[in-house]
Every structure is written in structure tokens, then in C-alpha cells.
Scaffold this active site. Structure first.
Site: not given
Length: 297
Positions: A46-48, A77
């Protein structure tokens, strides 16, 4: 080829393969915007996050956050997990991350032996509310009936403390039945107008009462590539702020469970308080290291 070290952690959990996975590049100097976006798409999380030197030396780092398709101004997060990975850089237990949405303060908790116990972030902006979304339009996006959407406390509304979501309360028994309909998300995004680019991708955050100080939640954002998210700190924080705004209390606390339906249970501990500039919120939790490696760019 250039080599860039990375680490992954599961965020908002105390066990491996729970919570929301995150990839962190602790030293992203030399990567272009396009390379960061390509790496985020390759990880398919979902994210990096990509850590760079701060513009202001009084801060810890500049942190850039990418989902599968675009850079984000702020996310929950990724900050909690990046704080965990960079905990040794904390000064008096505090990290300060420069981000598009503003400065994000991260507090690192440690036990008596010095081991990291939790990472708690303060959202960079006070609560702001935007347009309301028609309950029937929202219900169609998530596979529910209009009657499953509750309006006793608040109607579905855009809310942000740095990253915008449409937040809606649903009946507790309806939450597990929710299922995103991509075609209806696309149709709804065409008619639900809002100034935020993020909201034009229409992330929808559902929550349900789970008892005093407890909430269950799910987040769907298929137009940005995240069919469902296991833990969404940048939605949990405006939810906490919104819940506080509905009463007269000076502050409040809510534990939010998310990711259960995905098999990745997450626990997000939120707080909200009234301040001079509005309602501010925090979210925190535990993380578990999973992988370390090197990317070839």
C-alpha cells in the site's frame, strides 16, 4: 547498477505477517521521483517510504511516501513503520519527519532494556471536514445497502488531518459484509466532487462501534491500487478527531481494529485532543521486522 538497502516491517501488529506491511529505504539519496514510484509499484504494497536528508537540520529526515500509483502527502502506517526502522536516530525519543502535508513528529517508546516497544505519530494538521457524500452512493461502492450506513452520529464526510478520506459509520453487522465494487467506485468518483486529489481517488473508510473506546474499521481505495488496506493510520487519526468533535470532551482515546477480514489483524491506538488550532490526533502501535535486502536500480 546502483544498490539501495531496504527493510520491511509489519506495522500495527506484534506478530509477523499481521498488520500492514511497509517497505522502507533508509537512505534514498540519488533516487529520482520516477525511480521511487517504480520501486513502490514493484513492491506492490500500500505504501513504500524513501528517507532523505532534511531541508531543516533541526529535523531528522525528509520522508517521501509513495503508494502504487502516486506520491502521498502523509500516511499513517508508513510513518509509524519508518519511525520504528529509524528509531536509533531519535533524539530524546523523538523523530521529526518533513513531509508534503507538514512536519510529522514520531515518539519512540522503549522498555527498561532499551528495546523499542511502540512508535506513535502526531498527524501534521488539525481536523478539517469537507463535502458530505450521499449514503446511497457510498453504499453502492462498498457493496452495502443504504440502510447499512448510519447517520445518527455523523453522515459520510470527507475528513483529513493531512490525508483525506471519506469516513462513514456502518452497522456493526454490515462491516464484514462490505466488498468494493470497482465500477461503482469509478462512477462515484466522477460525481463526488472534492478539492483533494486524494479524495478524487475516493478512499472510503468504514467504521463500526465495537464497545466503549473501541472501533472496528475497513478501508477501500481500489482507484489507487489498494483494494483493501490492513491498517490505515491516516484514516484512523481523522476518525478519532471526528469522534471527539461530536461531543464536548477535551480529549479521547480509541483502539481501532482493522485488517481482520484480510487475515492481517491490526491494532491502531489513537488519541485526539482539542487545541488552540483545532482538534489534533495521534496514532501508534507496534511493528515487527520481516525482511532486509538490496534493490538494484
Amino acid at each position: 547498477m546502483r544498490r539501495y538497502d531496504f527493510a520491511t516491517v509489519d506495522v500495527f501488529t506484534d506478530r509477523r505477517f499481521g498488520g500492514n506491511p511497509l517497505a522502507v529505504f533508509p537512505d534514498a539519496r540519488g533516487l529520482t521521483d520516477a525511480e521511487m514510484q517504480a520501486l513502490a509499484a514493484e513492491f506492490n504494497l500500500s505504501e513504500t517510504t524513501f528517507v532523505l536528508p532534511p531541508e531543516n537540520p533541526a529535523n531528522t529526515a525528509r520522508v517521501r511516501i509513495f503508494n502504487r500509483t502516486a506520491e502521498m502527502p502523509f500516511a499513517g502506517h508508513p510513518n509509524v513503520g519508518t519511525g520504528w526502522v529509524l528509531a536509533d536516530r531519535a533524539v530524546d525519543g523523538v523523530l521529526r519527519f518533513e513531509e508534503i502535508a507538514g512536519l510529522v513528529e514520531v515518539r519512540i517508546g522503549r522498555d527498561a532494556a532499551g528495546a523499542v516497544t511502540d512508535s506513535v505519530i502526531a498527524a501534521p494538521q488539525p481536523l478539517t471536514l469537507g463535502p458530505e457524500m450521499d449514503a446511497a452512493l457510498l453504499a453502492g461502492c462498498v457493496g452495502l445497502a443504504p440502510g447499512d450506513v448510519l447517520a445518527t452520529a455523523h453522515r459520510p464526510v470527507m475528513a483529513s488531518v493531512g490525508n483525506s478520506f471519506v469516513i462513514a459509520e456502518v452497522a456493526p453487522e454490515a462491516l464484514s459484509r462490505a466488498a468494493p465494487d470497482l465500477a461503482k467506485f469509478r462512477d462515484a468518483a466522477a460525481v463526488f466532487t472534492a478539492p483533494s486529489v486524494t479524495v478524487r481517488r475516493l478512499p472510503i473508510y468504514l467504521h463500526a462501534d465495537a464497545g466503549p473506546g473501541q472501533r472496528r474499521a475497513r478501508m477501500f481505495s481500489p482507484l489507487s491500487g489498494t483494494i483493501e488496506d490492513a491498517a490505515t493510520g491516516s484514516a484512523a487519526t481523522p476518525l478519532a478527531a471526528l469522534l471527539l468533535s461530536l461531543g464536548d470532551a477535551a480529549e479521547g482515546r480509541w483502539d481501532i481494529t482493522q485488517g481482520v477480514e484480510m487475515g492481517r489483524p491490526s491494532l491502531l491506538r489513537t488519541t485526539a485532543r482539542r487545541g488552540a488550532d483545532g482538534i489534533r490526533a495521534t496514532v501508534g502501535g507496534r511493528c515487527v521486522p520481516v525482511l532486509q535486502g538490496t534493490a538494484l536500480v
